[in-house]
Design a protein around this motif. Structure first.
Motif, PDB file in Angstrom:
ATOM      1  N   UNK A  89     -17.064  50.133 -59.576  1.00  0.00           N
ATOM      2  CA  UNK A  89     -17.860  51.365 -59.697  1.00  0.00           C
ATOM      3  C   UNK A  89     -19.087  51.333 -58.785  1.00  0.00           C
ATOM      4  N   UNK A  90     -19.342  50.192 -58.166  1.00  0.00           N
ATOM      5  CA  UNK A  90     -20.498  50.072 -57.276  1.00  0.00           C
ATOM      6  C   UNK A  90     -20.379  51.053 -56.117  1.00  0.00           C
ATOM      7  N   UNK A  91     -21.410  51.883 -55.960  1.00  0.00           N
ATOM      8  CA  UNK A  91     -21.406  52.924 -54.933  1.00  0.00           C
ATOM      9  C   UNK A  91     -22.733  53.665 -54.968  1.00  0.00           C
ATOM     10  N   UNK A  92     -22.926  54.513 -53.988  1.00  0.00           N
ATOM     11  CA  UNK A  92     -24.004  55.493 -54.061  1.00  0.00           C
ATOM     12  C   UNK A  92     -23.434  56.737 -54.743  1.00  0.00           C
ATOM     13  N   UNK A  93     -24.134  57.209 -55.750  1.00  0.00           N
ATOM     14  CA  UNK A  93     -23.679  58.368 -56.509  1.00  0.00           C
ATOM     15  C   UNK A  93     -24.512  59.585 -56.115  1.00  0.00           C
ATOM     16  N   UNK A  94     -23.805  60.656 -55.788  1.00  0.00           N
ATOM     17  CA  UNK A  94     -24.446  61.878 -55.312  1.00  0.00           C
ATOM     18  C   UNK A  94     -24.209  63.020 -56.302  1.00  0.00           C
ATOM     19  N   UNK A  95     -25.271  63.711 -56.598  1.00  0.00           N
ATOM     20  CA  UNK A  95     -25.159  64.931 -57.385  1.00  0.00           C
ATOM     21  C   UNK A  95     -24.717  66.074 -56.468  1.00  0.00           C
ATOM     22  N   UNK A  96     -23.876  66.934 -56.993  1.00  0.00           N
ATOM     23  CA  UNK A  96     -23.356  68.066 -56.219  1.00  0.00           C
ATOM     24  C   UNK A  96     -23.492  69.341 -57.029  1.00  0.00           C
ATOM     25  N   UNK A  97     -23.836  70.410 -56.348  1.00  0.00           N
ATOM     26  CA  UNK A  97     -23.836  71.739 -56.964  1.00  0.00           C
ATOM     27  C   UNK A  97     -23.051  72.674 -56.062  1.00  0.00           C
ATOM     28  N   UNK A  98     -22.111  73.392 -56.643  1.00  0.00           N
ATOM     29  CA  UNK A  98     -21.274  74.301 -55.876  1.00  0.00           C
ATOM     30  C   UNK A  98     -21.713  75.737 -56.125  1.00  0.00           C
ATOM     31  N   UNK A  99     -22.042  76.415 -55.036  1.00  0.00           N
ATOM     32  CA  UNK A  99     -22.336  77.832 -55.109  1.00  0.00           C
ATOM     33  C   UNK A  99     -21.203  78.614 -54.483  1.00  0.00           C
ATOM     34  N   UNK A 100     -21.279  79.913 -54.572  1.00  0.00           N
ATOM     35  CA  UNK A 100     -20.205  80.752 -54.037  1.00  0.00           C
ATOM     36  C   UNK A 100     -20.190  80.760 -52.516  1.00  0.00           C
ATOM     37  N   UNK A 101     -21.312  80.372 -51.926  1.00  0.00           N
ATOM     38  CA  UNK A 101     -21.367  80.332 -50.461  1.00  0.00           C
ATOM     39  C   UNK A 101     -21.655  78.940 -49.926  1.00  0.00           C
ATOM     40  N   UNK A 102     -22.350  78.126 -50.665  1.00  0.00           N
ATOM     41  CA  UNK A 102     -22.790  76.834 -50.139  1.00  0.00           C
ATOM     42  C   UNK A 102     -22.539  75.720 -51.159  1.00  0.00           C
ATOM     43  N   UNK A 103     -22.487  74.503 -50.622  1.00  0.00           N
ATOM     44  CA  UNK A 103     -22.500  73.297 -51.441  1.00  0.00           C
ATOM     45  C   UNK A 103     -23.828  72.593 -51.223  1.00  0.00           C
ATOM     46  N   UNK A 104     -24.337  71.995 -52.288  1.00  0.00           N
ATOM     47  CA  UNK A 104     -25.619  71.317 -52.212  1.00  0.00           C
ATOM     48  C   UNK A 104     -25.442  69.876 -52.693  1.00  0.00           C
ATOM     49  N   UNK A 105     -26.240  68.983 -52.092  1.00  0.00           N
ATOM     50  CA  UNK A 105     -26.131  67.561 -52.411  1.00  0.00           C
ATOM     51  C   UNK A 105     -27.510  66.972 -52.661  1.00  0.00           C
ATOM     52  N   UNK A 106     -27.550  66.023 -53.594  1.00  0.00           N
ATOM     53  CA  UNK A 106     -28.757  65.241 -53.789  1.00  0.00           C
ATOM     54  C   UNK A 106     -28.832  64.129 -52.764  1.00  0.00           C
ATOM     55  N   UNK A 107     -29.889  63.343 -52.878  1.00  0.00           N
ATOM     56  CA  UNK A 107     -30.120  62.293 -51.883  1.00  0.00           C
ATOM     57  C   UNK A 107     -29.316  61.037 -52.176  1.00  0.00           C
ATOM     58  N   UNK A 108     -28.762  60.941 -53.367  1.00  0.00           N
ATOM     59  CA  UNK A 108     -27.961  59.783 -53.742  1.00  0.00           C
ATOM     60  C   UNK A 108     -28.777  58.741 -54.493  1.00  0.00           C
ATOM     61  N   UNK A 109     -28.103  58.058 -55.404  1.00  0.00           N
ATOM     62  CA  UNK A 109     -28.732  56.975 -56.151  1.00  0.00           C
ATOM     63  C   UNK A 109     -27.740  55.815 -56.229  1.00  0.00           C
ATOM     64  N   UNK A 110     -28.243  54.621 -55.976  1.00  0.00           N
ATOM     65  CA  UNK A 110     -27.375  53.442 -55.904  1.00  0.00           C
ATOM     66  C   UNK A 110     -27.060  52.925 -57.300  1.00  0.00           C
ATOM     67  N   UNK A 111     -25.783  52.658 -57.520  1.00  0.00           N
ATOM     68  CA  UNK A 111     -25.329  51.982 -58.735  1.00  0.00           C
ATOM     69  C   UNK A 111     -24.633  50.693 -58.301  1.00  0.00           C
ATOM     70  N   UNK A 112     -25.111  49.574 -58.812  1.00  0.00           N
ATOM     71  CA  UNK A 112     -24.542  48.275 -58.479  1.00  0.00           C
ATOM     72  C   UNK A 112     -24.123  47.576 -59.767  1.00  0.00           C
ATOM     73  N   UNK A 113     -22.858  47.194 -59.820  1.00  0.00           N
ATOM     74  CA  UNK A 113     -22.316  46.496 -60.988  1.00  0.00           C
ATOM     75  C   UNK A 113     -21.914  45.103 -60.541  1.00  0.00           C
ATOM     76  N   UNK A 114     -22.627  44.116 -61.021  1.00  0.00           N
ATOM     77  CA  UNK A 114     -22.400  42.758 -60.556  1.00  0.00           C
ATOM     78  C   UNK A 114     -22.888  41.767 -61.600  1.00  0.00           C
ATOM     79  N   UNK A 115     -22.200  40.642 -61.668  1.00  0.00           N
ATOM     80  CA  UNK A 115     -22.633  39.582 -62.566  1.00  0.00           C
ATOM     81  C   UNK A 115     -23.516  38.575 -61.825  1.00  0.00           C
TER      82      UNK A 115
END
Length: 115
Positions: A89-115
């Motif tokens: 699951x380790x990745x940068x996670x991006x928020x997305x919002x879909x509009x009728x004309x455009x798509x919007x993205x957040x800046x991303x947040x890092x999630x790291x799963x490690x022992x």
């Protein structure tokens, strides 16, 4: 324009949990769906989970039963509760919002799963 601000990423051990938040602001009246995507190193961005204004949800097969998407419409915020996290699951996670004309993205947040 729509602005998306994410929070809640971090590092966790396998089996742990994290909750991501994404607050939307601006011209949100035209948004019909919000969700989360992730991008691991050297991989394409891919869907994690989405939720429409009507409450319909969709999840990637890899997260079904472990992740839950939810929205607080009063706060214009979408959440991703991630349980039973795995190293893959380790990745940068991006928020997305879909509009009728455009798509919007957040800046991303890092999630790291490690022992």
């Amino acid at each position: 324009q729509v602005q998306l601000v994410e929070s809640g990423g971090g590092s966790v051990q396998p089996g742990g949990s994290l909750r991501l938040s994404c607050a939307a602001s601006g011209s949100i009246g035209g948004i019909y769906s919000m969700g989360w995507y992730c991008q691991a190193p050297e991989k394409q961005r891919e869907l994690v989970a989405t939720m429409t204004n009507g409450g319909s949800t969709a999840y990637a097969d890899s997260v079904k039963g472990r992740f839950t998407i939810s929205r607080d419409n009063a706060k214009n915020t979408v959440y991703l509760q991630m349980n039973s996290l795995k190293p893959e699951d380790t990745a940068v996670y991006y928020c997305n919002a879909e509009g009728f004309r455009y798509s919007y993205w957040g800046q991303g947040t890092q999630v790291t799963v490690s022992s």
